[in-house]
Motif scaffolding. Sequence first.
Motif, PDB file in Angstrom:
ATOM      1  N   SER A 134       1.958 -37.780  64.058  1.00 47.61           N
ATOM      2  CA  SER A 134       1.615 -38.802  63.064  1.00 47.61           C
ATOM      3  C   SER A 134       1.968 -38.326  61.656  1.00 47.61           C
ATOM      4  CB  SER A 134       0.126 -39.143  63.143  1.00 47.61           C
ATOM      5  OG  SER A 134      -0.196 -39.715  64.391  1.00 47.61           O
ATOM      6  N   LYS A 135       1.705 -37.054  61.388  1.00 50.88           N
ATOM      7  CA  LYS A 135       2.052 -36.502  60.075  1.00 50.88           C
ATOM      8  C   LYS A 135       3.557 -36.483  59.867  1.00 50.88           C
ATOM      9  CE  LYS A 135      -2.039 -33.525  59.647  1.00 50.88           C
ATOM     10  NZ  LYS A 135      -2.532 -32.122  59.616  1.00 50.88           N
ATOM     11  N   SER A 136       4.310 -36.203  60.922  1.00 48.65           N
ATOM     12  CA  SER A 136       5.765 -36.104  60.787  1.00 48.65           C
ATOM     13  C   SER A 136       6.424 -37.453  60.524  1.00 48.65           C
ATOM     14  CB  SER A 136       6.378 -35.460  62.037  1.00 48.65           C
ATOM     15  OG  SER A 136       6.344 -36.344  63.138  1.00 48.65           O
ATOM     16  N   ILE A 137       5.812 -38.549  61.019  1.00 46.33           N
ATOM     17  CA  ILE A 137       6.411 -39.878  60.820  1.00 46.33           C
ATOM     18  C   ILE A 137       5.672 -40.689  59.753  1.00 46.33           C
ATOM     19  CG2 ILE A 137       7.374 -39.977  63.141  1.00 46.33           C
ATOM     20  CD1 ILE A 137       5.053 -41.767  63.956  1.00 46.33           C
ATOM     21  N   GLY A 138       4.558 -40.157  59.262  1.00 46.65           N
ATOM     22  CA  GLY A 138       3.850 -40.801  58.170  1.00 46.65           C
ATOM     23  C   GLY A 138       2.980 -41.981  58.563  1.00 46.65           C
ATOM     24  N   ARG A 139       2.589 -42.077  59.816  1.00 42.50           N
ATOM     25  CA  ARG A 139       1.728 -43.170  60.260  1.00 42.50           C
ATOM     26  C   ARG A 139       1.081 -42.795  61.590  1.00 42.50           C
ATOM     27  NH1 ARG A 139       7.035 -44.845  60.877  1.00 42.50           N
ATOM     28  NH2 ARG A 139       7.698 -44.881  63.059  1.00 42.50           N
ATOM     29  N   ARG A 140      -0.025 -43.444  61.888  1.00 45.43           N
ATOM     30  CA  ARG A 140      -0.667 -43.315  63.198  1.00 45.43           C
ATOM     31  C   ARG A 140      -0.337 -44.577  63.995  1.00 45.43           C
ATOM     32  NH1 ARG A 140      -3.238 -39.140  65.654  1.00 45.43           N
ATOM     33  NH2 ARG A 140      -4.665 -38.851  63.892  1.00 45.43           N
TER      34      ARG A 140
END
Length: 199
Positions: A134-140
């Motif tokens: 989630s941190k790597s793509i900027g969303r959950r």
Amino acid sequence: MDTHTTTQTQTPDSTTEPAAGLAWSALIGENNWAGLLDPLDVHLRTLILRCGDFCQGTYDAFNNDANSKYAGSSRYGHANFFDKVMLQDAANYEIASFLYATAQVSVPEAFLLHSMSRESNWIGYVAVTTDQYSKSIGRREIYVAWRGTTRNYEWVNVLGAELVSAEQLLRPENNNTVNKTNSSTNELLRTSMSDRHRG
């Protein structure tokens, strides 16, 4: 009962990550997929296939063996679910919750099935992207997937379906709109929510 899933996710080093300028909201239909359908955008195609993989996982995991004492349950647990169903990029997702629902038939129908009048079965799951991904793509990202009609009682529910009010399932509207769903889906979701509250 239809097979369903919600949104979808991808890996930073694959074509599932939207190209520069293409927002995630566009991929999940904010603008009705304008400009993405003809030709089919490669990122949208990957999203569609991934959602299909999530649905397929419900069939691969469901124990429909009538001779098994675990019939009606998932063959796999939370921890290794996506590895067991061989989901691509399985390490990027985790199970947040399993979904269960109760199918119920009338006494005469139960007599014909030589069984009790109701049964509860595993129908699917809620999945989320891991904290790291989630941190790597900027969303959950959150996905809800459930299988189609399989068990005898579910078929009886589907064949007798009619439209009923979905008031118990939805938030109140500020207008006079009456939202409806078919009776079998309403019963499955309503009992699923009831079972979850009891558990």
